[in-house]
Design a protein around this motif. Sequence first.
Motif, PDB file in Angstrom:
ATOM      1  N   ALA A 162       5.093   5.346  11.439  1.00 28.59           N
ATOM      2  CA  ALA A 162       6.030   5.523  12.800  1.00 28.59           C
ATOM      3  C   ALA A 162       5.679   6.263  13.816  1.00 28.59           C
ATOM      4  N   THR A 163       4.670   7.370  13.763  1.00 25.96           N
ATOM      5  CA  THR A 163       4.145   8.228  14.656  1.00 25.96           C
ATOM      6  C   THR A 163       2.775   7.490  15.444  1.00 25.96           C
ATOM      7  N   ILE A 211       2.433   0.284  11.989  1.00 25.61           N
ATOM      8  CA  ILE A 211       1.431  -0.301  11.002  1.00 25.61           C
ATOM      9  C   ILE A 211       2.165  -1.686  10.516  1.00 25.61           C
ATOM     10  N   ASN A 212       1.293  -2.733  10.541  1.00 24.38           N
ATOM     11  CA  ASN A 212       1.578  -3.737   9.517  1.00 24.38           C
ATOM     12  C   ASN A 212       0.654  -3.763   8.396  1.00 24.38           C
ATOM     13  N   LEU A 213       1.221  -3.496   7.250  1.00 20.37           N
ATOM     14  CA  LEU A 213       0.578  -3.293   6.008  1.00 20.37           C
ATOM     15  C   LEU A 213       0.644  -4.414   4.943  1.00 20.37           C
ATOM     16  N   GLN A 214      -0.466  -5.256   4.941  1.00 19.65           N
ATOM     17  CA  GLN A 214      -0.310  -6.355   3.950  1.00 19.65           C
ATOM     18  C   GLN A 214      -1.258  -5.772   2.591  1.00 19.65           C
ATOM     19  N   ILE A 215      -0.238  -6.080   1.418  1.00 22.56           N
ATOM     20  CA  ILE A 215      -0.434  -5.746   0.092  1.00 22.56           C
ATOM     21  C   ILE A 215      -1.134  -6.635  -0.372  1.00 22.56           C
ATOM     22  N   GLU A 216      -2.658  -6.624  -1.009  1.00 22.75           N
ATOM     23  CA  GLU A 216      -3.275  -7.574  -1.428  1.00 22.75           C
ATOM     24  C   GLU A 216      -3.070  -7.762  -2.925  1.00 22.75           C
ATOM     25  N   GLY A 217      -2.706  -8.683  -3.692  1.00 18.32           N
ATOM     26  CA  GLY A 217      -2.640  -8.889  -5.064  1.00 18.32           C
ATOM     27  C   GLY A 217      -1.240  -8.189  -5.599  1.00 18.32           C
ATOM     28  N   GLU A 218      -1.436  -8.046  -6.848  1.00 22.00           N
ATOM     29  CA  GLU A 218      -0.037  -7.337  -7.532  1.00 22.00           C
ATOM     30  C   GLU A 218       0.106  -6.089  -7.279  1.00 22.00           C
ATOM     31  N   LEU A 219       1.375  -5.738  -7.039  1.00 25.63           N
ATOM     32  CA  LEU A 219       1.855  -4.057  -6.509  1.00 25.63           C
ATOM     33  C   LEU A 219       2.212  -3.560  -7.882  1.00 25.63           C
ATOM     34  N   MET A 232      10.792   4.167  -2.843  1.00 28.33           N
ATOM     35  CA  MET A 232      11.089   5.544  -2.788  1.00 28.33           C
ATOM     36  C   MET A 232      10.813   5.898  -1.321  1.00 28.33           C
ATOM     37  N   THR A 233       9.405   5.631  -0.989  1.00 23.98           N
ATOM     38  CA  THR A 233       9.104   6.286   0.273  1.00 23.98           C
ATOM     39  C   THR A 233       9.607   5.546   1.284  1.00 23.98           C
ATOM     40  N   LEU A 234      10.013   4.201   1.451  1.00 23.92           N
ATOM     41  CA  LEU A 234      10.590   3.665   2.585  1.00 23.92           C
ATOM     42  C   LEU A 234      12.218   3.797   2.672  1.00 23.92           C
ATOM     43  N   ASP A 235      12.813   4.181   1.432  1.00 19.64           N
ATOM     44  CA  ASP A 235      14.092   4.844   1.249  1.00 19.64           C
ATOM     45  C   ASP A 235      14.097   6.104   1.962  1.00 19.64           C
ATOM     46  N   MET A 236      13.397   7.190   1.632  1.00 14.97           N
ATOM     47  CA  MET A 236      13.525   8.079   2.240  1.00 14.97           C
ATOM     48  C   MET A 236      13.115   8.208   3.740  1.00 14.97           C
ATOM     49  N   LEU A 237      12.229   7.280   4.285  1.00 15.27           N
ATOM     50  CA  LEU A 237      11.820   7.280   5.744  1.00 15.27           C
ATOM     51  C   LEU A 237      13.324   6.610   6.202  1.00 15.27           C
ATOM     52  N   ALA A 238      14.022   5.758   5.681  1.00 17.84           N
ATOM     53  CA  ALA A 238      15.201   5.212   6.363  1.00 17.84           C
ATOM     54  C   ALA A 238      16.321   6.412   6.272  1.00 17.84           C
ATOM     55  N   GLU A 239      16.261   7.484   5.468  1.00 20.34           N
ATOM     56  CA  GLU A 239      17.267   8.439   5.463  1.00 20.34           C
ATOM     57  C   GLU A 239      16.831   9.302   6.826  1.00 20.34           C
ATOM     58  N   ALA A 240      15.645   9.228   7.037  1.00 21.78           N
ATOM     59  CA  ALA A 240      15.335   9.805   8.599  1.00 21.78           C
ATOM     60  C   ALA A 240      15.240   9.158   9.566  1.00 21.78           C
ATOM     61  N   GLY A 241      16.099   7.761   9.488  1.00 20.78           N
ATOM     62  CA  GLY A 241      15.961   6.908  10.687  1.00 20.78           C
ATOM     63  C   GLY A 241      14.763   6.009  10.964  1.00 20.78           C
ATOM     64  N   ILE A 242      13.800   6.009  10.144  1.00 21.84           N
ATOM     65  CA  ILE A 242      12.715   5.260  10.256  1.00 21.84           C
ATOM     66  C   ILE A 242      12.701   4.062   9.490  1.00 21.84           C
ATOM     67  N   ARG A 243      12.797   2.871  10.483  1.00 28.35           N
ATOM     68  CA  ARG A 243      13.143   1.649   9.660  1.00 28.35           C
ATOM     69  C   ARG A 243      11.992   0.695   9.479  1.00 28.35           C
ATOM     70  N   HIS A 272       7.345   0.010  12.977  1.00 28.53           N
ATOM     71  CA  HIS A 272       6.882   0.091  14.416  1.00 28.53           C
ATOM     72  C   HIS A 272       7.038   1.468  14.675  1.00 28.53           C
ATOM     73  N   PRO A 273       6.499   2.199  15.889  1.00 25.56           N
ATOM     74  CA  PRO A 273       6.639   3.357  16.359  1.00 25.56           C
ATOM     75  C   PRO A 273       8.171   3.657  16.917  1.00 25.56           C
ATOM     76  N   GLN A 274       8.420   4.790  15.920  1.00 24.41           N
ATOM     77  CA  GLN A 274       9.846   5.260  16.112  1.00 24.41           C
ATOM     78  C   GLN A 274      10.025   6.669  15.925  1.00 24.41           C
ATOM     79  N   VAL A 275      10.942   7.371  16.208  1.00 19.28           N
ATOM     80  CA  VAL A 275      11.265   8.807  16.258  1.00 19.28           C
ATOM     81  C   VAL A 275      12.362   9.128  15.160  1.00 19.28           C
ATOM     82  N   ALA A 276      12.161  10.024  14.222  1.00 13.73           N
ATOM     83  CA  ALA A 276      13.048  10.298  13.290  1.00 13.73           C
ATOM     84  C   ALA A 276      14.174  11.086  13.845  1.00 13.73           C
ATOM     85  N   SER A 277      15.226  10.832  13.177  1.00  8.40           N
ATOM     86  CA  SER A 277      16.677  11.339  13.389  1.00  8.40           C
ATOM     87  C   SER A 277      17.036  12.596  12.676  1.00  8.40           C
TER      88      SER A 277
END
Length: 420
Positions: free
Chosen positions: A171-172, A177-185, A193-204, A215-220
């Motif tokens: 977000a900074t 970033i558009n991150l394409q994950i190759e193969g099995e995750l 967890m990372t995405l949920d914690m970012l969401a708690e800080a307002g990062i979608r 996309h570029p955005q600022v934490a809440s």
Amino acid sequence: MGIRALKLSHPAKSLNGTVRLTGSKSESNRALIIQALSGGKVRIENLSSAADTVTLQHALDTVVAGRLADGEAQQTVVDIGPAGTAMRFLTAYLSITEGHYLLTGSERMKQRPIGILVDALNVLGADVQYAEATGYPPLAIQGGFKQQTAHIRVKGDVSSQYLSALLLIAATLPQGINLQIEGELTSRPYLTMTLDMLAEAGIRHQWEADTISIHPQVASPCQLIIEPDWSAASYWYAMAALAEEANLFLPNLKSSSLQGDAAIVDIMAHFGVASSFEAGGLRIQKTTTHSEKELFDFKECPDLAQTVIVCAAALRRDCAFTGLHTLKIKETDRIAALQNELGKFGVKLVEDGAIYHLQTKGLCNPEQLAFDTYEDHRMAMAFAPLALIFNQVQINEPNVVEKSYPDFWKHLKEQGFVIS
């Protein structure tokens, strides 16, 4: 100098009472990076006391101090010792932070690959170079890069921490970033967890098919409340399974956890440990109910593997395990370490392609049982519960537990373990 060895026994073989676990190391380390990038908007409650988290916090303080000092051309050395998460997260964080850095660690850390993350950052526009061996730390990082692209492709089956490191800084960046994950995750819950914690800080974010976009955005402004560590809870599940009687309460653990290691609830139900969520936390109890389940998949929770495998061995369960491919690049080669130490009481862990088979027919009770820990906190805590099965076990280099669970030995004493 640390204690060289501890001898453990448990005459009563029963566990009862409350165990207050430290905050999750995984959540804490993500929260520290989110806080550092938020410009003071994010506050943290119940931060882990684990050495890895203390190390990361100190490293971030060192970076701030270095930036405030005169002569920014001077290189700031950031030494994170054996802290693997700190190495991955700081590689990304320092690449966008003005300054010149040498990011280094322990000798084992210099053997742990990081090329996939470095390649992705350099594609984005970072300036990260290898100070010694190509593909491995230490890293020479010229921070504050000009973004060249938002599109990167990263393998998903090596370490989810590479992906999390990139998403934490996304977000900074001017283009996001558009991150394409190759193969099995591998270890999907850690990425969630990372995405949920970012969401708690307002990062979608958007996650469509194999691509995650931020996309570029600022934490809440927010407060990130760190849940107790489910990885730490897993050792108490193993102890409950191996004890003659067990009724333990673990405060503040939640049924709707962000942590992938909450999978221990379902896994250990197959080994006779019942879980019930009550007001204020989790109760675990030994039962006589076992399943006949033979194959366990640790792809999404690899940090539970050692604990469950050792527990299964002690219970003489000839189980099979898969999803262990990342264990060879952890604090030690955890597969080899498990094979060595299980062999000390006659148990084999046999590799058959992607599946590992436990063979317990040779299980014995040697008079002397001393387990090595290989500079790996999870080896110490996975084998310590065996003191409930064998008369006495010795854990060599026991201070390794400070990496994730500093109060481990204190908590064992409170639960009736005799430690000398």
